[in-house]
Write a protein that holds these residues in place. Structure first.
Motif, PDB file in Angstrom:
ATOM      1  N   GLY A  14       0.827  -0.983  -0.014  1.00 39.64           N
ATOM      2  CA  GLY A  14      -0.154   0.149  -0.194  1.00 39.64           C
ATOM      3  C   GLY A  14       0.868   1.348  -0.036  1.00 39.64           C
ATOM      4  O   GLY A  14       2.122   1.127  -0.163  1.00 39.64           O
ATOM      5  N   PRO A  15       0.134   2.331   0.114  1.00 46.95           N
ATOM      6  CA  PRO A  15       0.937   3.630   0.002  1.00 46.95           C
ATOM      7  C   PRO A  15       2.319   3.792   0.986  1.00 46.95           C
ATOM      8  O   PRO A  15       3.130   4.584   0.706  1.00 46.95           O
ATOM      9  N   ALA A  16       1.922   2.994   2.230  1.00 43.97           N
ATOM     10  CA  ALA A  16       3.084   3.234   3.200  1.00 43.97           C
ATOM     11  C   ALA A  16       4.333   2.716   2.470  1.00 43.97           C
ATOM     12  O   ALA A  16       5.483   2.885   3.365  1.00 43.97           O
ATOM     13  N   ASP A  17       4.531   1.813   1.730  1.00 45.40           N
ATOM     14  CA  ASP A  17       5.502   1.105   1.130  1.00 45.40           C
ATOM     15  C   ASP A  17       6.088   2.113  -0.020  1.00 45.40           C
ATOM     16  O   ASP A  17       7.128   1.527  -0.643  1.00 45.40           O
ATOM     17  N   HIS A  18       5.352   2.890  -0.549  1.00 38.71           N
ATOM     18  CA  HIS A  18       5.833   3.290  -1.750  1.00 38.71           C
ATOM     19  C   HIS A  18       7.189   4.188  -1.786  1.00 38.71           C
ATOM     20  O   HIS A  18       7.915   4.203  -2.687  1.00 38.71           O
ATOM     21  N   ALA A  19       7.398   4.819  -0.523  1.00 36.95           N
ATOM     22  CA  ALA A  19       8.714   5.584  -0.353  1.00 36.95           C
ATOM     23  C   ALA A  19       9.784   4.405  -0.467  1.00 36.95           C
ATOM     24  O   ALA A  19      10.983   4.578  -1.056  1.00 36.95           O
ATOM     25  N   ASP A  20       9.654   3.418   0.149  1.00 35.75           N
ATOM     26  CA  ASP A  20      10.959   2.212  -0.092  1.00 35.75           C
ATOM     27  C   ASP A  20      10.853   1.642  -1.245  1.00 35.75           C
ATOM     28  O   ASP A  20      12.149   1.721  -1.756  1.00 35.75           O
ATOM     29  N   LEU A  21       9.792   1.716  -1.961  1.00 37.81           N
ATOM     30  CA  LEU A  21      10.076   1.154  -3.366  1.00 37.81           C
ATOM     31  C   LEU A  21      10.608   2.189  -4.412  1.00 37.81           C
ATOM     32  O   LEU A  21      11.443   1.730  -5.429  1.00 37.81           O
ATOM     33  N   ARG A  22      10.094   3.518  -4.146  1.00 40.08           N
ATOM     34  CA  ARG A  22      10.605   4.474  -4.925  1.00 40.08           C
ATOM     35  C   ARG A  22      12.322   4.569  -4.664  1.00 40.08           C
ATOM     36  O   ARG A  22      13.078   4.574  -5.604  1.00 40.08           O
ATOM     37  N   ARG A  23      12.649   4.367  -3.546  1.00 46.62           N
ATOM     38  CA  ARG A  23      14.279   4.208  -3.257  1.00 46.62           C
ATOM     39  C   ARG A  23      14.835   3.238  -3.917  1.00 46.62           C
ATOM     40  O   ARG A  23      16.015   3.323  -4.338  1.00 46.62           O
TER      41      ARG A  23
END
Length: 129
Positions: A14-23
């Motif tokens: 979900g959206p909470a994981d987007h920052a990790d995936l972006r990195r």
């Protein structure tokens, strides 16, 4: 490509994981040059397109072959051509883009919007330049 398959990326939660995936993606793409990535995806059935500057795009063989850019009226730089283009009607050579505010009065009149009050300070600055 080792380390890029489905198991290499975290499972989306979900959206909470987007920052990790972006990195993770930023790190992966930074590991190669744009030219290397183009070679990796050349000939593959993947929706991948490099982001180019306007100057780079003008020289791109694929875009030139498709007629994406056309000659300017004054013979200057190639400009983005009009689209769509039809076989029986060739668009005229392109002129330079309008200057900011160049057609403002006509547009406001066509839309039935009152013209803004002139900015006397800005007008004085333009005439003194």
């Amino acid at each position: 490509m080792p380390g890029t398959g489905p198991r290499a990326a975290p499972r989306p939660g979900g959206p909470a994981d987007h920052a990790d995936l972006r990195r993770l993606l930023a790190k992966r793409f930074a590991a190669r040059t744009q030219t290397e990535w183009e070679q990796v995806f050349a000939g593959r059935d993947a929706c991948v397109t490099p982001v180019r500057t306007l100057a780079e795009a003008r020289g791109d063989g694929h875009l030139r072959a498709r007629g994406v850019f056309g000659p300017a009226r004054d013979g200057g730089d190639l400009l983005p051509a009009s689209a769509p283009r039809f076989g029986r009607s060739a668009p005229p050579p392109l002129g330079p883009p309008p200057r900011p505010g160049e057609h403002q009065q006509e547009v406001f009149r066509d839309w039935g919007v009152p013209l803004p009050e002139p900015d006397t300070d800005a007008t004085q600055r333009r005439t003194s330049d």
